[in-house]
Each structure stands twice: as C-alpha cells, then as structure tokens.
Design an enzyme around this catalytic site. Structure first.
Site, PDB file in Angstrom:
ATOM      1  N   GLY A   1       0.789  -1.229   0.000  1.00 11.85           N
ATOM      2  CA  GLY A   1       0.000   0.000   0.000  1.00 11.85           C
ATOM      3  C   GLY A   1       0.823   1.281   0.000  1.00 11.85           C
ATOM      4  O   GLY A   1       0.283   2.377   0.081  1.00 11.85           O
TER       5      GLY A   1
ATOM      6  N   ARG B   1       4.977 -14.881  -4.866  1.00  9.56           N
ATOM      7  CA  ARG B   1       5.489 -15.501  -3.628  1.00  9.56           C
ATOM      8  C   ARG B   1       4.315 -16.139  -2.897  1.00  9.56           C
ATOM      9  O   ARG B   1       3.177 -16.005  -3.318  1.00  9.56           O
ATOM     10  CB  ARG B   1       6.088 -14.415  -2.730  1.00  9.56           C
ATOM     11  CG  ARG B   1       5.084 -13.308  -2.511  1.00  9.56           C
ATOM     12  CD  ARG B   1       5.488 -12.326  -1.461  1.00  9.56           C
ATOM     13  NE  ARG B   1       4.684 -11.119  -1.545  1.00  9.56           N
ATOM     14  CZ  ARG B   1       3.494 -10.958  -1.049  1.00  9.56           C
ATOM     15  NH1 ARG B   1       2.901 -11.938  -0.423  1.00  9.56           N
ATOM     16  NH2 ARG B   1       2.835  -9.815  -1.170  1.00  9.56           N
TER      17      ARG B   1
HETATM   18  P1  ADP Z   1       0.072  -3.048  -2.986  1.00  7.87           P
HETATM   19  O1  ADP Z   1       0.950  -3.925  -3.838  1.00  7.87           O
HETATM   20  O2  ADP Z   1       0.779  -1.856  -2.431  1.00  7.87           O
HETATM   21  O3  ADP Z   1      -0.685  -3.841  -1.962  1.00  7.87           O
HETATM   22  P2  ADP Z   1      -2.227  -3.044  -4.774  1.00  7.87           P
HETATM   23  O4  ADP Z   1      -2.157  -2.631  -6.177  1.00  7.87           O
HETATM   24  O5  ADP Z   1      -2.326  -4.530  -4.502  1.00  7.87           O
HETATM   25  O6  ADP Z   1      -0.994  -2.413  -3.979  1.00  7.87           O
HETATM   26  O7  ADP Z   1      -3.449  -2.350  -4.067  1.00  7.87           O
HETATM   27  C1  ADP Z   1      -3.682  -2.411  -2.681  1.00  7.87           C
HETATM   28  C2  ADP Z   1      -5.165  -2.221  -2.375  1.00  7.87           C
HETATM   29  O8  ADP Z   1      -5.643  -0.982  -2.879  1.00  7.87           O
HETATM   30  C3  ADP Z   1      -6.050  -3.276  -3.020  1.00  7.87           C
HETATM   31  O9  ADP Z   1      -6.245  -4.361  -2.190  1.00  7.87           O
HETATM   32  C4  ADP Z   1      -7.340  -2.548  -3.246  1.00  7.87           C
HETATM   33  O10 ADP Z   1      -8.107  -2.606  -2.074  1.00  7.87           O
HETATM   34  C5  ADP Z   1      -6.927  -1.128  -3.459  1.00  7.87           C
HETATM   35  N1  ADP Z   1      -6.861  -0.771  -4.890  1.00  7.87           N
HETATM   36  C6  ADP Z   1      -5.869  -1.038  -5.764  1.00  7.87           C
HETATM   37  N2  ADP Z   1      -6.139  -0.536  -6.983  1.00  7.87           N
HETATM   38  C7  ADP Z   1      -7.328   0.065  -6.884  1.00  7.87           C
HETATM   39  C8  ADP Z   1      -8.162   0.823  -7.799  1.00  7.87           C
HETATM   40  N3  ADP Z   1      -7.800   1.053  -9.060  1.00  7.87           N
HETATM   41  N4  ADP Z   1      -9.330   1.299  -7.319  1.00  7.87           N
HETATM   42  C9  ADP Z   1      -9.706   1.092  -6.043  1.00  7.87           C
HETATM   43  N5  ADP Z   1      -8.984   0.434  -5.150  1.00  7.87           N
HETATM   44  C10 ADP Z   1      -7.803  -0.077  -5.546  1.00  7.87           C
END
Ligand code: ADP
Length: 453
Positions: A165, A292
C-alpha cells in the site's frame, strides 16, 4: 528432492516452512538476526546461523550473507517466505548464478511482475481486464493531471515498484492530483528506491478478490479458489476468507480461468497470487500478481486440503503438481484473522486456541520478546467450518480462548468484528474499515468501561 534448504525469513512464516521441510525429510538451515536468537524458528530448524544485527537491512535483507551461508552450509535451495527478499529479482538472480534454487519463479518472471505498470501492459495485451489508466509511466505532476482528466476522476496514483500500500494516493480533482503525485512519488522513492509512477481509475468501494494459483515447470497450471481480502486498514489486509461470499460459481470459474490465463501470459511457475478488484456489477480488473507465498495462504489450504508450501517446494525441485484442476474441490469455509501487536516487549503469558477446525500459525511463546524491528503481526488465527456461519462461530470461540498477557493486540477488535451485522451478512467491501471501524472501536471502549450506564 532437496536435501537441505535455507530459510531466509523469520517469525511465523519461517516456522511454517521449517515444519513443512521436516515433513518432507529435508533439513532446514534458518538464518537469523541477533534479535531473533531466542526464536522458535532457530530452536526448531535443523541448523541455524546468525547473519547480522537486528536491523533487517543488515541481516534478513543482506543478500550476500544469505547466499554465503547457503553455500557454506551446502544448501540446495533457498525459501524466501514473504516480505524481505521474496520478491527481489536481483536476489533471485544471485541464487541462480550460484546454482542455488530460489523457491519461487525465475528472476526474470519476478522482474516482469514486480514492475506493476509493465505487468498491466502484459495483461492487457493478453486480453485480461485491467483498470482503465495510464498507458505509460508518468513523469511529472502536470502530465498526471492531464491523464487524470482523460481517465475521469477519481483516480489512484500508484508506484510501479509498489507494495504494502505504499506509494499509493487517491485524488478527486486536479489540485489533489498535483499534490498527491508528488507525495506518492517521494514515498515510493523512500520505500523502494524507485519512483516510477502510473495511474488507475479509482474504483469506488471494490472488493479485493485474489486467486491462488500453482504452476509447475511442465506447463500445468491450476487455480485453488479465491480469497476475499477486502477488510483492510490503510491498504493492509486484516482478515481474509474463502470462498468469497459475493462470488457465484460462474463468476468464480471465469475469474479463476482468467487468473490461470494471467499466469500463462507471464510464463509463470511456482505458487502465485493474481489479485483483482471486483465492483458490485461483477466487473473485475487485474491489479497485480504476487510472485510468492502470501500471508493468507492458510485459508486456501484449509478449504482445498492442498499444502501450498509443499507444492511450492516440489515445483522448485522440478516435480509435477500433485493434482489436476478437476481434483481441486472447495470444501467448507475458512477465515483468517491477523493478530497484530500494538506494543513491543515481553509476552508474560500466552495460551493459544485449539480444537476442531482451528489452526494457529505463530512464533510466540510465554517469555518471548516482541521486537520493535519487524512487522507487528504476531499470530494468524485460522478456522474452518462447514458453512460461513459455522466458521464465524468457531472464530468467536477461538478468540475467546486466546489469552495473551504483556502485549496488547487487535484481538478484541477481531472478536467484535465477528459480531458486526455487515460482516455477518458478508456484505462488505474495501470501504469496510472507513465505514465501520469506529463503531467497533466504540463497542471495544464500552466493553472496557463496563457498559453504557
Ligand atoms: P500493494 O501492492 O501496495 O498492496 P495493490 O495494487 O495490490 O498495492 O493495491 C492495494 C489495495 O488498494 C487493493 O487491495 C485494493 O483494495 C486497493 N486498490 C488497488 N487498486 C485500486 C483501484 N484502481 N481502485 C480502487 N482500489 C484499488
């Protein structure tokens, strides 16, 4: 099969891997920092080697020390767990160079999927839905504002090297984009040493649904159902469950097959997770692939009966998957609560829940010192029930049995969450924390002060 495997991690995941190695009759060598000298992984591994001081960058992240130890101890392979070196393509490359098997995919695949903007592009080229967003990396705030106008507000600015995040900011108008872009970029630079940025449309209140996949080096790929990880605090997962309540069988099959297609597009092998966000209309979009094992892998193990770590090790040793897609049967319902420490110090007393349908993955014991140097997660309580309601009831009783003295945790919050009407109905999405955490904390407060009088 391997004879001796180095475990390049700590805490509960190091234990999980060491236990699995023992069942496979493989010796384990755990590396540790001076802060973890008295830890369960060190006590339970066949061998243990101290590789540096408490600070992770001088021990668990010290690539050369890990490789040197593996060579000196005659290990065949290295299991990186999650976090630390697990998604570090440079480290995987060093393992390959020294003929040590990295238990995960190749350095090339890690690199390809670790660059989130490049992964988006690859998925798009292979017909996998991605969230509408920027086509290339964004260099400055003005350009970000221009792209945001094209996509339409609100938008989510993301770091291409992002994880956990970090380097992620929402923006609802032009002024916010200009500010958020610089902030996210600086955060990405500090956290990952890489400030490549991209942008996606912000999907409002989506569900975070991820699919577990397993792929061997013979081209066999299976999906093992999904996990709903929508209960998050600041983009950090708190609770995971499987199956996801909002998916029907048709959508589950479609998304699972899409996850397999994504893995194929990446030329993937090993255990991996394809993450999607899903809106209330059933539209789903690829957001990233984790190369992973995940923290939340036990919920999948409980409902499929497949030992994911064992499969991951077998695949790395050049063996075939033990199952076909048709043999994967989802049975029952599993929930995992992450128990996080809210302070550091000594565990004066601990008693973990047990009994039918309860699994606890934790490195804690009475007398253990929770260190300030590492992640605050100290235990995972995982339950399985025949139905979702069974699982919820079992989680309540498991949390009632948990006794932890000396360290304050979020266990009470988790317990009250099991009574929240929206959670019980399965009617929740990633906005759950913002919408309901205050209510639950108020219940917690009232519980402590003895009621409302
Ligand atoms: P990280 O690798 O930092 O965890 P992610 O891309 O997996 O980042 O996103 C983390 C969280 O943010 C996701 O679980 C989701 O809840 C939210 N998220 C990611 N992309 C979007 C988006 N385009 N719109 C709304 N929420 C999103």
């Amino acid at each position: 099969m391997f004879k001796r495997v180095l475990v390049a991690n700590r805490g509960e995941i190091a234990l999980r891997i060491i236990r699995c190695l023992r069942e496979l009759d493989i010796e384990s060598v755990v590396v540790y920092s001076t802060a973890d000298e008295q830890s369960l992984p060190v006590m339970l591994a066949t061998h243990s080697v101290c590789i540096g001081p408490a600070r992770a960058d001088e021990s668990y992240l010290n690539e050369d020390a890990v490789i040197e130890t593996a060579l000196k101890m005659n290990c065949d392979a290295i299991h990186p767990g999650y976090g630390f070196l697990s998604e570090n393509a440079g480290f995987a490359r060093k393992c390959e160079k020294h003929h040590l098997v990295f238990i995960g995919p190749s350095s090339e695949i890690i690199e390809k999927m670790g660059d989130k903007q490049a992964a988006r592009k690859l998925m798009q080229q292979n017909g996998i839905p991605v969230v509408p967003g920027s086509k290339e990396l964004i260099t400055d705030a003005e350009e970000a504002a221009k792209i945001a106008e094209e996509i339409g507000y609100p938008v989510l600015i993301k770091a291409s090297a992002g994880g956990g995040g970090k380097g992620m900011r929402r923006a609802f108008d032009r002024a916010e984009v200009l500010k958020a872009f610089e902030m996210a970029k600086a955060e990405a630079k500090a956290a990952f040493g890489d400030d490549s940025m991209y942008m996606e449309k912000l999907v409002l209140k989506p569900h975070h649904i991820e699919f577990q996949i397993l792929a061997d080096t013979f081209g066999n790929i299976t999906y093992l159902g999904e996990r709903d990880c929508s209960i998050q605090r600041r983009n950090q997962k708190l609770l995971e469950e499987s199956p996801a309540w909002i998916l029907n069988d048709a959508l589950r099959k479609e998304m699972g097959e899409t996850a397999v297609k994504a893995a194929k597009a990446a030329g993937y092998y090993s255990a991996g997770t394809v993450e999607f966000i899903l809106d209330d209309e059933g539209n789903y979009y690829f957001i990233e692939m984790n190369t992973r094992i995940q923290v939340e892998h036990p919920v999948t193990e409980l409902i499929t009966g497949v030992d994911l770590i064992k499969e991951q090790i077998r695949i790395a040793a050049g063996m075939k998957l033990t199952h076909t897609q048709d043999e994967i049967k989802i049975k029952g319902h599993a929930i995992e609560c992450r128990i996080n420490a809210q302070n550091v110090g000594k565990v004066d007393f601990i008693h973990f829940p047990a009994g039918y349908g309860v699994r606890v993955d934790s490195h804690l014991y009475t007398g253990y010192e929770v260190s300030p140097y590492y992640d605050s997660m100290i235990a995972k309580i995982i339950v399985k029930g025949n139905t979702r309601l069974d699982a919820i009831r079992r989680m309540r009783r498991a949390l009632e049995e948990l006794i932890l003295e000396g360290i304050s945790t979020n266990a009470e919050f988790m317990y009250l969450l099991m009574y929240h009407p929206a959670f019980i109905k399965g009617n929740y999405n990633t906005a759950f924390w913002d919408e309901h955490s205050e209510t639950i904390m108020k219940w917690e407060e009232e519980g402590r002060s003895g009621g409302n009088e």
